[in-house]
Design a protein around this motif. Structure first.
Motif, mmCIF file in Angstrom:
data_model
loop_
_atom_site.group_PDB
_atom_site.id
_atom_site.type_symbol
_atom_site.label_atom_id
_atom_site.label_comp_id
_atom_site.label_asym_id
_atom_site.label_seq_id
_atom_site.Cartn_x
_atom_site.Cartn_y
_atom_site.Cartn_z
ATOM 1 N N THR A 86 -12.502 6.158 4.866
ATOM 2 C CA THR A 86 -12.026 4.887 5.473
ATOM 3 C C THR A 86 -10.117 5.303 5.191
ATOM 4 O OG1 THR A 86 -12.296 3.964 3.324
ATOM 5 C CG2 THR A 86 -10.436 3.126 3.648
ATOM 6 N N PHE A 143 -6.643 5.290 4.926
ATOM 7 C CA PHE A 143 -5.735 4.422 4.135
ATOM 8 C C PHE A 143 -3.971 4.306 4.692
ATOM 9 C CE2 PHE A 143 -9.083 5.819 1.188
ATOM 10 C CZ PHE A 143 -8.749 5.088 -0.201
ATOM 11 N N VAL A 166 0.815 6.033 0.402
ATOM 12 C CA VAL A 166 -0.818 6.747 -0.269
ATOM 13 C C VAL A 166 0.560 8.253 -0.399
ATOM 14 C CG1 VAL A 166 -1.513 6.053 2.181
ATOM 15 C CG2 VAL A 166 0.121 7.410 2.830
ATOM 16 N N SER A 177 -3.601 12.679 2.591
ATOM 17 C CA SER A 177 -4.383 10.682 2.704
ATOM 18 C C SER A 177 -6.010 10.094 3.085
ATOM 19 C CB SER A 177 -4.055 10.038 3.107
ATOM 20 O OG SER A 177 -3.621 9.547 4.479
ATOM 21 N N LEU A 224 -4.785 0.321 6.204
ATOM 22 C CA LEU A 224 -5.036 -0.971 5.335
ATOM 23 C C LEU A 224 -5.247 -2.207 5.346
ATOM 24 C CD1 LEU A 224 -5.683 0.882 1.695
ATOM 25 C CD2 LEU A 224 -6.965 0.078 3.498
ATOM 26 N N SER A 235 -6.014 3.050 -5.709
ATOM 27 C CA SER A 235 -6.155 3.262 -5.072
ATOM 28 C C SER A 235 -7.325 4.975 -4.512
ATOM 29 C CB SER A 235 -5.154 3.891 -3.616
ATOM 30 O OG SER A 235 -5.161 4.211 -2.590
ATOM 31 N N VAL A 248 -12.082 1.958 -0.885
ATOM 32 C CA VAL A 248 -10.647 1.628 -0.849
ATOM 33 C C VAL A 248 -10.138 2.093 -2.485
ATOM 34 C CG1 VAL A 248 -8.372 0.125 -1.168
ATOM 35 C CG2 VAL A 248 -10.565 0.148 1.027
ATOM 36 N N ASN A 277 0.687 -1.380 -0.012
ATOM 37 C CA ASN A 277 -0.239 -0.011 0.198
ATOM 38 C C ASN A 277 0.678 1.766 0.382
ATOM 39 O OD1 ASN A 277 -2.080 1.917 0.372
ATOM 40 N ND2 ASN A 277 -2.334 0.784 2.376
#
Lengths: 173, 275
Positions: free
Chosen positions: B247, B249, B116, B189, B252, B161, B146, B114
């Motif tokens: 969410t 981020f 961001v 983010s 996750l 994303s 997501v 992941n």
């Protein structure tokens, strides 16, 4: 000789994994600070031995960049920046040559040429690398302010990590 | 011949440099023009596997957060089940419900990679085409949206994303149904911007923003976040609403891939119109 290749290979693997698995996910979630990208993999190119053939540096830079791209989901961007970094390395080395010159058998490390020399060397190459990287990423100079901000912030953070690495491991070659 | 060798000895490095840079730029441009099959990405077997191993190794440190989110999710699901638990004795055996047919099903997946803070962020998950994950499917988690699946390999998928400069998601204000496009401007983010909502719409701070359901990517009514501040696009008649995303981020762990059973029908209709 074999020892030298092995050391550089292990360093390649270690710094690469550190970059794509740990530093990739390291983000400060605050305004402005979240612009920071910690980039230390150019250190692999920086520390290659003095007598390496320039075209080999380029090829290694290309391989390294493509591998980083695979993890960052940015085909070509890190590769383009790293190839450029590899290309300018001999010129930067020439430019900041210490008074006594270099010894052919050495590697450009802190241990060999002192911390002031090394910081200059790493700073020049890292600045170029980051600026080129973020420029290619944006693919336009419209966001020049954003690119410069990112470059400066990431430069400071990455430099800290590179120096910590150098003081921690203090590689001789 | 001698001159040729001399030429290469002098300029060989520069020529190699130019060739390698050309290769790099071909990769960059090809990718940007939406090349479908790019092999250099995190859904490929080796990088996916490596990321998964690392994620497994560090999962322990994220467990408390994961446990919280699973507990929350369980609580929500349990709430939805309350009729089933109370009225179990009334359940018929073969009811074929023709009014509420199942439209969406969900595949749970674990996040193995992941980011961001890039301009276009990607998430790597550990479910791929072997589990019927296909490009174009929506990805949600217990808190909100997501992203959208971009590429798949057999066992991994790369998800674009929501935090991407290319994101445009159809979103609506829950209270009055006005809808617009949700975009990200790569600053934080935590926030996205809801644009294209006309100024005559009645918007107040704190309004819930949900998915509009106008595409087959996300089901209608999934909570996206709340309006944090109300701005105006200069020189236009639209709002620029700053939306705080529900969410997180940065944290996750588990996500759900949305499988829409009506997607083939909707897509073929859309294609028929375009043609």
């Amino acid at each position: 000789m074999g020892n030298l290749i092995l050391r550089n290979f292990l360093r390649f693997v270690f710094i690469f994994l550190l970059q794509v698995l740990v530093l990739f996910n390291l983000v400060l979630d605050y305004p402005v600070l979240n612009k920071i990208n910690i980039i230390i993999y150019p250190l692999i190119i920086l520390l290659l031995p003095m007598r390496i053939v320039n075209s080999l540096t380029l090829v290694l830079g290309f391989i390294l960049g493509v591998l980083v791209d695979m993890f960052y989901n940015t085909p070509g961007i890190h590769a383009a920046a790293t190839v450029l970094t590899a290309y300018i390395r001999p010129y930067v080395l020439n430019w900041i040559e210490p008074r006594g010159g270099y010894s052919v058998e050495s590697s450009p490390t802190m241990n060999q040429y002192g911390s002031r020399w090394f910081i200059t060397y790493a700073a020049i190459i890292l600045l170029v690398h980051l600026f080129v990287l973020f420029s290619i990423q944006a693919f336009t100079f419209v966001y020049i302010a954003d690119i410069l901000l990112k470059t400066v912030m990431s430069f400071i953070a990455s430099m800290v990590f590179i120096l910590v690495y150098m003081y921690l491991f203090n590689p001789r070659e | 011949m001698h001159n040729l060798f001399q030429f290469f000895a002098r300029f060989g490095t520069t020529i190699l440099f130019i060739i390698l840079e050309i290769i790099c730029f071909v990769l960059i441009v090809q990718y940007n023009s939406g090349q479908k099959e790019v092999f250099l990405n995190s859904s490929s077997f080796y990088s996916g596997l490596l990321m998964e191993k690392y994620s497994d190794a560090t999962r322990f440190y994220r467990l408390s957060g994961v446990a919280d989110s699973i507990a929350k999710d369980n609580a929500r699901l349990r709430a939805e089940l309350r009729f089933a638990t109370i009225d179990a004795s009334f359940r018929h055996d073969t009811v074929i419900d023709t009014i509420y047919r199942q439209r969406y099903s969900f595949i749970s997946a674990q996040v193995v990679g992941n980011s961001v803070n890039q301009i276009d962020n990607y998430i790597t998950i550990n479910k791929g085409s072997a589990m019927k994950v296909k490009p174009g499917m929506g990805v949600i988690n217990d808190a909100g949206l997501v992203g959208i699946v971009r590429q798949t390999s057999a066992n991994y998928a790369t998800v674009a994303s929501m935090l991407s400069s290319q994101t445009r998601i159809s979103a609506a204000i829950k209270r009055n149904g006005f809808f617009g496009s949700l975009v990200w401007n790569s600053n934080s983010s935590e926030y996205m911007h809801l644009t294209d909502i006309p100024k005559h719409a009645d918007i107040v701070k704190g309004d819930s923003v949900i998915t509009s359901g106008y595409s087959s990517t996300f089901p209608k009514g999934i909570f996206i976040g709340r309006v944090e501040s109300i701005g105006y696009e200069s020189g236009s008649s639209f709002y620029d609403l700053k939306v705080k995303l529900s969410t997180d981020f940065n944290n996750l762990s588990y996500v759900y891939v949305v499988l829409d059973k009506t997607k083939p029908q909707l897509d073929s209709l859309a294609n028929a119109i375009i043609r």
